[in-house]
Every structure is written in structure tokens, then in C-alpha cells.
Design a protein around this motif. Structure first.
Motif, mmCIF file in Angstrom:
data_model
loop_
_atom_site.group_PDB
_atom_site.id
_atom_site.type_symbol
_atom_site.label_atom_id
_atom_site.label_comp_id
_atom_site.label_asym_id
_atom_site.label_seq_id
_atom_site.Cartn_x
_atom_site.Cartn_y
_atom_site.Cartn_z
ATOM 1 N N CYS A 11 11.491 -33.130 55.138
ATOM 2 C CA CYS A 11 10.450 -32.914 56.149
ATOM 3 C C CYS A 11 9.323 -32.028 55.610
ATOM 4 O O CYS A 11 8.147 -32.202 55.981
ATOM 5 N N GLY A 15 5.574 -33.112 55.367
ATOM 6 C CA GLY A 15 4.599 -32.312 56.117
ATOM 7 C C GLY A 15 3.250 -32.202 55.414
ATOM 8 O O GLY A 15 2.232 -31.887 56.064
ATOM 9 N N ALA A 19 -0.145 -32.817 57.402
ATOM 10 C CA ALA A 19 -1.149 -31.762 57.563
ATOM 11 C C ALA A 19 -2.542 -32.266 57.196
ATOM 12 O O ALA A 19 -3.539 -31.921 57.845
ATOM 13 N N ALA A 28 0.972 -24.913 56.760
ATOM 14 C CA ALA A 28 1.476 -25.051 58.125
ATOM 15 C C ALA A 28 2.316 -26.315 58.264
ATOM 16 O O ALA A 28 3.369 -26.324 58.930
ATOM 17 N N GLY A 29 1.874 -27.374 57.617
ATOM 18 C CA GLY A 29 2.653 -28.618 57.651
ATOM 19 C C GLY A 29 4.001 -28.468 56.960
ATOM 20 O O GLY A 29 5.014 -29.000 57.426
ATOM 21 N N PHE A 32 6.232 -26.327 59.194
ATOM 22 C CA PHE A 32 6.676 -27.146 60.329
ATOM 23 C C PHE A 32 7.773 -28.117 59.904
ATOM 24 O O PHE A 32 8.778 -28.308 60.610
ATOM 25 N N LEU A 35 11.101 -26.219 59.393
ATOM 26 C CA LEU A 35 11.736 -25.873 60.659
ATOM 27 C C LEU A 35 12.336 -27.099 61.360
ATOM 28 O O LEU A 35 13.456 -27.054 61.884
ATOM 29 N N ALA A 36 11.574 -28.185 61.344
ATOM 30 C CA ALA A 36 12.053 -29.404 62.008
ATOM 31 C C ALA A 36 13.263 -29.989 61.284
ATOM 32 O O ALA A 36 14.266 -30.389 61.905
ATOM 33 N N ILE A 57 9.394 -36.047 66.209
ATOM 34 C CA ILE A 57 8.562 -35.969 64.989
ATOM 35 C C ILE A 57 8.389 -37.335 64.334
ATOM 36 O O ILE A 57 7.806 -37.431 63.244
#
Length: 426
Positions: A11, A15, A19, A28-29, A32, A35-36, A57
Motif C-alpha cells: 500500500c 500510495g 498521491a 502523505a500518500g 496513508f 496505515l491502511a 481504498i
């Protein structure tokens, strides 16, 4: 934990393009995505949450591994089928829509030059390929796991039942052995007490008349010898019954070797050892009881029994009512032993007393009564030196009650003693 780490890295990698397309910082992507993807670590505890995150997602083209593993875990879990079908349908629909949109966009940009038919085809095959295999595999694994647990529970239950059966069989064997010991004790008491009591009475008479009347002394000595031989004969018969029971036990014991190996393997060690031994004990006791019943004695020998008491100096009056007929061996043996033990008690406690023996053959039962009058000399029993263990009446009661009959004994108003018994004939 390993799958969760792989899912987080996947992921995070996915990301980066997400992003860029969304116009947000790449870092940030990546965060994210990390975390996902790490949500997969909760798949065994909360599989529904993992599938919902994977569906959420899907538009970002992230979490393919998380979706596959989440659906597999969801299908294999102990959850209602409607929940599994609903979440699998949501995942299928979400994947189909995202794939349809992405493929159509690629064709619009010219990246793909296939016909319009390829858009729905790619959407359907991709969604089915990412949803159906993990769901079907999870359903199979869950069903197999539940089947194995059910078989294990049944095996445990069978083991407990076999253990319980083994304990009950051992209890039955112990009860049968106890019953056989009690029966042998009653037989020994009846044989020894009656014969030896007569021998003691004749020996006392022999001592009294040895010098005064030699001919009567010789006659009494012959009677003592006859009583001793009869007692030895009956004791040998009883010992033969015991030996036949032991032989039956030896013949029955090897039967445990014929039990199939699969059955012996399924039975616990204690149960497999107890069941054959218990069966042997019950079989041996039953064989000994059958042999003892076949040996007698019979009611036809009652006159001989009374004649022996009369020869010892007792005045005995025998009366028979009803048509004489034959009964089962156990009934005739019990009736004979009741009369025999009652006469023995008269010899012990009321020597010289006149005794009345009544036998009644009725429609569905046989009744017997032995009643003696008060002894002419109360001290005669003590002078004869006949001990009493108090087991005679107990043995008679056990015999009669064991056949479903009624037994009553006690002193009479005239000072004598009465023994009465009624035994069903069927």
C-alpha cells in the motif's frame, strides 16, 4: 504479522501514484498506504473491519493483497453467511466499478486500442478473479475446520462413553462376584450347619448310650458316619461348581484377543482393560450359578431330609397340600434350603421339640412353614454345644426375597418358633 508487513509495503508503494493523481505530497500518500495496509494485522480478530478498509481504498487502487487475504479470512471465520455474502458482493461491485472506470480512461487516452467490448470484460474478469477465489477457498477451509472440530468432539464423547461403560461393567462384575460369594456362603452354611448339627446331636446321643445300649450306640455311630459322608459329598459338589466357574473364566479370557485392533485403539487403556475382565467376571459368576442350580437339591428329597432329623431324635410331622408338581431349579432349591435351615435351628435351639413341616402347592406359588413347639428341656440345646452365628435366618430371607417371595419368622404365642415363606412359582 508477515502478511500485514507485506500489505503495508504494498500500500505504501501504491500510495505514490495515488498521491500524484490526487495532487497531495508523496510522503502523505506513503504514510496513508502504510496505515491502511497495516490494518491487515487485525484480520483474525476483526475480519469485517479489514474487508471494509480494503473496499474503502479500492478507488485509490490500493490494498489488493489486503482485500484478497481479508476476504479469505472473512469466509473462513465463524460468521453468518449473509454477512460474508454481503461483504463479498460489496468488494466485487467496488472492484468492478473501479476497473471499469480505469480501463475506460485508459482507452480514452489511447493507451488501449481494443474495442468497446473489452471494458466490461476486463471489469467482470478482474473483479471475479480478485473476489471469488479467496471467498471459495475460505469457505472450504472453514467448513473443513468445523468438520474436524466436530469429529474431535465426537471422538472425545465416544472416549468418555467407553470409559463410563468400562466403569459400569467393572461395577457389574464386582456386584456379580459379590453375589456369587454370598450365594456360596449361604450354601456352605446350609450344608455344614445342617449336617454337622445332626452329627453333633448323634454324637451326644452316642456318648449317652455308649455303655447302656451298645447296639443303639453302633446305630448312632453309623448315622454319624453317613452324615459326614453326605456333608463331604455336598462340599465336593460345591467345590466342583467353583472349579467349573474358574474354567469358564479361563475359556472366556482369551476372547479379548479377538477384538479388532481398531476397536482396541479407540478404547482408552483403562476401559480396554476393564471391559474384558468385567465380562469374564460376570460370565464366570453366571456359569457358577447355573451349575449350582443344576446340582439341586430338589423338593423330592424333602422326606429324606425329615427322616434324617427324625433319626436324630426329633419328632417331625410333614403335611403336603395341593397337587405335587415340579418347579424351576432355583425355586425348589430355595424351598428345600428354607426347610433344611429351619430344622437345623430346631436342633440348635429347641432340641427334642416336636416340629410341624407344612408344604402347600398353590396355583401360582409354593408355601412352606416350619413350626416347632416349646422344647421339653430348655437346657438341652446348651448341653449339645451347638454354636449359632445368626446367619441362618438372614440367608433364608435373602434366598426368598431374591425370587420375589415373602419371608416371615418369629416366636409363637405358645413359646415355640415359626418360619414361613411364600415363593412365586413363575
Amino acid at each position: 504479522m508477515g502478511l500485514a508487513l507485506v500489505s503495508a509495503l504494498e500500500c505504501a508503494a501504491e500510495g505514490v501514484p495515488f498521491a500524484r493523481d490526487a495532487g497531495i505530497p508523496v510522503s502523505a500518500g506513503i504514510v496513508f498506504g502504510l496505515l491502511a495496509g497495516s490494518v491487515l494485522v487485525l484480520r483474525r480478530k476483526w475480519p469485517i473491519a479489514v474487508v471494509l478498509v480494503a473496499i474503502a481504498i479500492t478507488p485509490a487502487q490500493m490494498g489488493f493483497l489486503m482485500g484478497i487475504v481479508g476476504l479469505y479470512t472473512l469466509a473462513a471465520a465463524e460468521l453468518p453467511r449473509r454477512i460474508i455474502v454481503a461483504l463479498a458482493g460489496m468488494s466485487l461491485l467496488g472492484t468492478m466499478i473501479v476497473t471499469f472506470v480505469r480501463v475506460k480512461q485508459d482507452m480514452a487516452r489511447g493507451d488501449l486500442t481494443l474495442g468497446d467490448w473489452f471494458v466490461p470484460f476486463a471489469a467482470v474478469t478482474t473483479s471475479l478473479g480478485l473476489t471469488a477465489p479467496p471467498v471459495l477457498l475460505g469457505l472450504y477451509v472453514g467448513a473443513r475446520r468445523r468438520l474436524m472440530e466436530s469429529l474431535r468432539e465426537r471422538a472425545d464423547s465416544l472416549e468418555r462413553e467407553l470409559q463410563l461403560l468400562a466403569e459400569r461393567a467393572e461395577e457389574r462384575a464386582e456386584w456379580a462376584r459379590g453375589e456369587e460369594r454370598t450365594r456360596i456362603a449361604r450354601e456352605m452354611h446350609d450344608v455344614v450347619a445342617h449336617r454337622v448339627s445332626l452329627m453333633v446331636v448323634h454324637a451326644a446321643a452316642l456318648q449317652a448310650v455308649a455303655r447302656k445300649d451298645p447296639e443303639k450306640a453302633v446305630k448312632n455311630a453309623a448315622l454319624v458316619g453317613d452324615m459326614g459322608r453326605q456333608a463331604l459329598t455336598e462340599l465336593r459338589e460345591m467345590l466342583g461348581v467353583l472349579r467349573s466357574g474358574e474354567a469358564a473364566q479361563r475359556r472366556t479370557a482369551p476372547a479379548s484377543a479377538s477384538v479388532p485392533a481398531q476397536v482396541r485403539a479407540a478404547v482408552p487403556a483403562s476401559a480396554s482393560a476393564s471391559v474384558p475382565l468385567a465380562a469374564v467376571g460376570v460370565a464366570a459368576a453366571a456359569a457358577a450359578s447355573r451349575a449350582a442350580e443344576e446340582e439341586g437339591p430338589w423338593l423330592s428329597e424333602l422326606e429324606v431330609l425329615i427322616g434324617q432329623s427324625a433319626a436324630a431324635g426329633m419328632v417331625v410331622d410333614l403335611s403336603v397340600e395341593g397337587a405335587v408338581r415340579s418347579y424351576a431349579a432355583a425355586i425348589e432349591q430355595t424351598a428345600f434350603r428354607v426347610v433344611q435351615e429351619a430344622l437345623t435351628n430346631v436342633h440348635k435351639h429347641a432340641a427334642g421339640a416336636k416340629t410341624h413341616v407344612r408344604l402347600a402347592h398353590r396355583m401360582a406359588e409354593i408355601a412352606m412353614q416350619v413350626e416347632n413347639e416349646p422344647p421339653p428341656e430348655p437346657a438341652s440345646a446348651a448341653s449339645a454345644g451347638l454354636p449359632s452365628g445368626g446367619n441362618g435366618l438372614v440367608g433364608m430371607r435373602e434366598r426368598v426375597l431374591g425370587l420375589g417371595g415373602v419371608f416371615v419368622s418369629g416366636p409363637t404365642d405358645a413359646g415355640g418358633f415359626r418360619v414361613s415363606a411364600v415363593i412365586p412359582s413363575a
